[in-house]
Design a protein around this motif. Structure first.
Motif, PDB file in Angstrom:
ATOM      1  N   THR A 148       0.715  -1.171   0.009  1.00 30.23           N
ATOM      2  CA  THR A 148      -0.066  -0.044   0.111  1.00 30.23           C
ATOM      3  C   THR A 148       0.881   1.359   0.051  1.00 30.23           C
ATOM      4  O   THR A 148       2.126   1.201   0.241  1.00 30.23           O
ATOM      5  CB  THR A 148      -0.928   0.048   1.176  1.00 30.23           C
ATOM      6  N   ALA A 149       0.278   2.222  -0.402  1.00 35.28           N
ATOM      7  CA  ALA A 149       1.014   3.656  -0.411  1.00 35.28           C
ATOM      8  C   ALA A 149       0.692   4.035   0.965  1.00 35.28           C
ATOM      9  O   ALA A 149       1.130   5.267   1.345  1.00 35.28           O
ATOM     10  CB  ALA A 149       0.727   4.665  -1.503  1.00 35.28           C
ATOM     11  N   THR A 150      -0.471   3.978   1.587  1.00 40.05           N
ATOM     12  CA  THR A 150      -1.082   4.518   2.611  1.00 40.05           C
ATOM     13  C   THR A 150      -1.499   3.272   3.926  1.00 40.05           C
ATOM     14  O   THR A 150      -2.437   2.731   3.632  1.00 40.05           O
ATOM     15  CB  THR A 150      -2.360   5.294   2.565  1.00 40.05           C
ATOM     16  N   PRO A 151      -0.533   3.040   4.664  1.00 41.12           N
ATOM     17  CA  PRO A 151      -0.820   1.915   5.544  1.00 41.12           C
ATOM     18  C   PRO A 151      -1.914   2.226   6.843  1.00 41.12           C
ATOM     19  O   PRO A 151      -1.328   1.885   7.913  1.00 41.12           O
ATOM     20  CB  PRO A 151       0.760   1.483   6.102  1.00 41.12           C
ATOM     21  N   TRP A 152      -2.897   2.837   6.447  1.00 38.38           N
ATOM     22  CA  TRP A 152      -3.707   3.136   7.654  1.00 38.38           C
ATOM     23  C   TRP A 152      -5.179   3.419   7.100  1.00 38.38           C
ATOM     24  O   TRP A 152      -5.319   3.387   5.886  1.00 38.38           O
ATOM     25  CB  TRP A 152      -3.564   4.566   8.298  1.00 38.38           C
ATOM     26  N   ARG A 153      -6.103   2.924   7.965  1.00 31.83           N
ATOM     27  CA  ARG A 153      -7.456   3.523   7.345  1.00 31.83           C
ATOM     28  C   ARG A 153      -8.397   4.768   8.204  1.00 31.83           C
ATOM     29  O   ARG A 153      -7.779   4.997   9.254  1.00 31.83           O
ATOM     30  CB  ARG A 153      -8.280   2.176   7.809  1.00 31.83           C
ATOM     31  N   MET A 154      -8.954   5.450   7.508  1.00 29.78           N
ATOM     32  CA  MET A 154      -9.732   6.590   8.078  1.00 29.78           C
ATOM     33  C   MET A 154     -10.492   6.129   9.381  1.00 29.78           C
ATOM     34  O   MET A 154     -10.527   7.006  10.322  1.00 29.78           O
ATOM     35  CB  MET A 154     -10.437   7.286   7.032  1.00 29.78           C
ATOM     36  N   ASP A 155     -10.884   5.059   9.387  1.00 34.46           N
ATOM     37  CA  ASP A 155     -11.883   4.573  10.331  1.00 34.46           C
ATOM     38  C   ASP A 155     -11.531   3.991  11.423  1.00 34.46           C
ATOM     39  O   ASP A 155     -11.732   4.164  12.759  1.00 34.46           O
ATOM     40  CB  ASP A 155     -12.995   3.498   9.933  1.00 34.46           C
ATOM     41  N   ASN A 156     -10.038   3.554  11.408  1.00 33.82           N
ATOM     42  CA  ASN A 156      -9.456   2.883  12.846  1.00 33.82           C
ATOM     43  C   ASN A 156      -7.929   2.807  12.603  1.00 33.82           C
ATOM     44  O   ASN A 156      -7.423   2.121  13.370  1.00 33.82           O
ATOM     45  CB  ASN A 156     -10.289   1.682  12.994  1.00 33.82           C
ATOM     46  N   GLY A 157      -7.367   3.783  11.792  1.00 39.73           N
ATOM     47  CA  GLY A 157      -5.947   3.870  12.118  1.00 39.73           C
ATOM     48  C   GLY A 157      -4.940   3.071  11.175  1.00 39.73           C
ATOM     49  O   GLY A 157      -5.286   2.331  10.361  1.00 39.73           O
ATOM     50  N   VAL A 158      -3.707   2.672  11.955  1.00 38.19           N
ATOM     51  CA  VAL A 158      -2.556   2.197  11.075  1.00 38.19           C
ATOM     52  C   VAL A 158      -3.036   0.549  10.801  1.00 38.19           C
ATOM     53  O   VAL A 158      -4.107   0.058  11.508  1.00 38.19           O
ATOM     54  CB  VAL A 158      -1.507   2.091  11.866  1.00 38.19           C
ATOM     55  N   ILE A 159      -2.712  -0.126   9.789  1.00 38.78           N
ATOM     56  CA  ILE A 159      -3.080  -1.306   9.486  1.00 38.78           C
ATOM     57  C   ILE A 159      -2.230  -2.425   9.875  1.00 38.78           C
ATOM     58  O   ILE A 159      -2.592  -3.696   9.753  1.00 38.78           O
ATOM     59  CB  ILE A 159      -3.362  -1.549   7.832  1.00 38.78           C
ATOM     60  N   HIS A 160      -1.329  -2.121  10.810  1.00 40.42           N
ATOM     61  CA  HIS A 160      -0.266  -3.283  11.250  1.00 40.42           C
ATOM     62  C   HIS A 160      -0.294  -2.863  12.726  1.00 40.42           C
ATOM     63  O   HIS A 160      -0.364  -1.778  13.296  1.00 40.42           O
ATOM     64  CB  HIS A 160       0.999  -3.132  10.521  1.00 40.42           C
ATOM     65  N   GLY A 161       0.261  -3.857  13.611  1.00 42.91           N
ATOM     66  CA  GLY A 161       0.351  -3.783  14.853  1.00 42.91           C
ATOM     67  C   GLY A 161       0.437  -5.122  15.701  1.00 42.91           C
ATOM     68  O   GLY A 161       0.259  -6.032  15.140  1.00 42.91           O
ATOM     69  N   ASP A 162       0.522  -4.806  16.836  1.00 42.42           N
ATOM     70  CA  ASP A 162       0.491  -6.132  17.733  1.00 42.42           C
ATOM     71  C   ASP A 162      -0.929  -6.344  18.161  1.00 42.42           C
ATOM     72  O   ASP A 162      -1.776  -5.690  18.577  1.00 42.42           O
ATOM     73  CB  ASP A 162       1.376  -6.144  19.080  1.00 42.42           C
ATOM     74  N   GLY A 163      -1.243  -7.839  18.351  1.00 43.09           N
ATOM     75  CA  GLY A 163      -2.553  -8.185  18.763  1.00 43.09           C
ATOM     76  C   GLY A 163      -3.331  -8.753  17.583  1.00 43.09           C
ATOM     77  O   GLY A 163      -3.190  -8.772  16.381  1.00 43.09           O
ATOM     78  N   ASP A 164      -4.393  -9.432  18.078  1.00 42.75           N
ATOM     79  CA  ASP A 164      -5.414 -10.324  17.205  1.00 42.75           C
ATOM     80  C   ASP A 164      -6.251  -9.439  16.266  1.00 42.75           C
ATOM     81  O   ASP A 164      -6.627  -9.813  15.257  1.00 42.75           O
ATOM     82  CB  ASP A 164      -6.119 -11.217  18.017  1.00 42.75           C
ATOM     83  N   GLN A 165      -6.168  -7.981  16.539  1.00 40.89           N
ATOM     84  CA  GLN A 165      -7.110  -7.219  15.764  1.00 40.89           C
ATOM     85  C   GLN A 165      -6.428  -6.826  14.413  1.00 40.89           C
ATOM     86  O   GLN A 165      -7.048  -6.299  13.489  1.00 40.89           O
ATOM     87  CB  GLN A 165      -7.703  -6.047  16.424  1.00 40.89           C
ATOM     88  N   PHE A 166      -5.121  -7.245  14.333  1.00 40.61           N
ATOM     89  CA  PHE A 166      -4.375  -6.824  13.146  1.00 40.61           C
ATOM     90  C   PHE A 166      -4.068  -8.068  12.401  1.00 40.61           C
ATOM     91  O   PHE A 166      -3.417  -9.041  12.642  1.00 40.61           O
ATOM     92  CB  PHE A 166      -3.032  -5.968  13.342  1.00 40.61           C
ATOM     93  N   TRP A 167      -4.273  -7.997  10.909  1.00 39.85           N
ATOM     94  CA  TRP A 167      -3.749  -9.033   9.902  1.00 39.85           C
ATOM     95  C   TRP A 167      -2.284  -8.871   9.524  1.00 39.85           C
ATOM     96  O   TRP A 167      -1.678  -9.905   9.216  1.00 39.85           O
ATOM     97  CB  TRP A 167      -4.580  -8.976   8.688  1.00 39.85           C
ATOM     98  N   PHE A 168      -1.700  -7.861   9.817  1.00 36.56           N
ATOM     99  CA  PHE A 168      -0.096  -7.513   9.600  1.00 36.56           C
ATOM    100  C   PHE A 168       0.339  -6.886  10.812  1.00 36.56           C
ATOM    101  O   PHE A 168      -0.181  -6.239  11.492  1.00 36.56           O
ATOM    102  CB  PHE A 168      -0.079  -6.358   8.321  1.00 36.56           C
ATOM    103  N   ASP A 169       1.554  -7.454  11.140  1.00 37.38           N
ATOM    104  CA  ASP A 169       2.408  -7.095  12.460  1.00 37.38           C
ATOM    105  C   ASP A 169       3.255  -6.011  12.377  1.00 37.38           C
ATOM    106  O   ASP A 169       4.007  -5.887  13.523  1.00 37.38           O
ATOM    107  CB  ASP A 169       2.415  -8.390  13.200  1.00 37.38           C
TER     108      ASP A 169
END
Length: 190
Positions: A148-169
Motif C-alpha cells: 500500500t501507499a497508505t498503511p492506515w485506514r480513516m476509520d481505525n488507524g494504522v493497518i499493522h500492529g501487535d494483537g489479534d485485531q491486526f492482520w499485519f504485524d
C-alpha cells in the motif's frame, strides 16, 4: 525486468520479515512500482514450490499485476476475475479480485502466501466480516504481505500492529513520496 534499488530493499525486507514469521506491510508511494515487487515475491515462492495468491479489489490491478508478473518471470499466471472472464484455479501463482476468489477458493489448493495490493482496504480483524476477512480467516496459516501507499485506514488507524485485531504485524519497509521525488523516481509536486 530488474528491481530498482528501493524495490530490491522492499523485497528483501519482505522476505526477511516472512522468514521471521511476521506478516509485513510494504509502504511504497503510488507510481514507484509495487507490481514489480509483487512479481518478485510471487516468483520467489513459486520457485520453492509454494502457492501464491495476489488479491486486490479491482480488475485493472489484477490485469496490471498479472502482466508485470508474466514479463518478470516468463510464466503465465492464473487469473480469477469475473470482469476478465477468467477462472484459472490450478496455477501456482494466481492474481484475483477478492470478490471472484470467494466463489472458487474451495476448488483451489490453499495458498502459502497471500499478497494484498491496496491493503489499506483490509479492515482490522474485529469480528465484522469483510470479503478480505473471509479469506484471511480461512487461510490463517498462510504468510501475508500488505502492499500500500497508505498503511492506515480513516476509520481505525494504522493497518499493522501487535494483537489479534491486526492482520499485519509490522511495517517492514517504507518508501515515501518525498524520498521518491528526492531520488528522481517521481516528479516534484507543484
Amino acid at each position: 525486468m530488474q528491481l530498482r534499488f528501493y524495490q530490491q530493499d522492499a523485497y528483501d525486507a519482505a522476505i526477511a520479515s516472512l522468514s521471521a514469521e511476521h506478516h509485513p506491510v510494504l509502504q511504497l508511494a503510488t507510481g514507484t512500482g509495487k507490481s514489480l515487487i509483487i512479481a518478485a515475491l510471487a516468483e520467489h515462492y513459486k520457485k520453492t514450490d509454494r502457492r501464491v495468491w495476489v488479491l486486490t479489489h479491482v480488475q485493472q490491478l489484477v490485469e496490471q499485476n498479472a502482466v508485470t508478473y508474466e514479463r518478470y518471470s516468463g510464466f503465465k499466471p492464473g487469473i480469477v476475475c469475473a470482469g476478465l472472464k477468467r477462472k484459472d484455479r490450478f496455477e501456482p501463482v494466481t492474481f484475483a479480485t477478492i470478490q471472484s476468489i470467494l466463489g472458487v477458493q474451495a476448488e483451489m489448493q490453499p495458498p502459502d502466501l497471500i499478497i494484498i495490493d491496496e491493503a489499506h482496504r483490509v479492515p482490522h480483524n474485529k469480528g465484522e466480516r469483510s470479503l478480505y476477512e473471509s479469506v484471511l480467516h480461512r487461510y490463517r496459516d498462510a504468510g501475508r504481505v500488505a502492499m500500500t501507499a497508505t498503511p492506515w485506514r480513516m476509520d481505525n488507524g494504522v493497518i499493522h500492529g501487535d494483537g489479534d485485531q491486526f492482520w499485519f504485524d509490522q511495517l517492514a519497509y517504507s518508501y515515501t513520496v518525498p524520498t521518491a521525488v528526492a531520488d528522481g523516481y517521481l516528479c516534484p509536486l507543484v
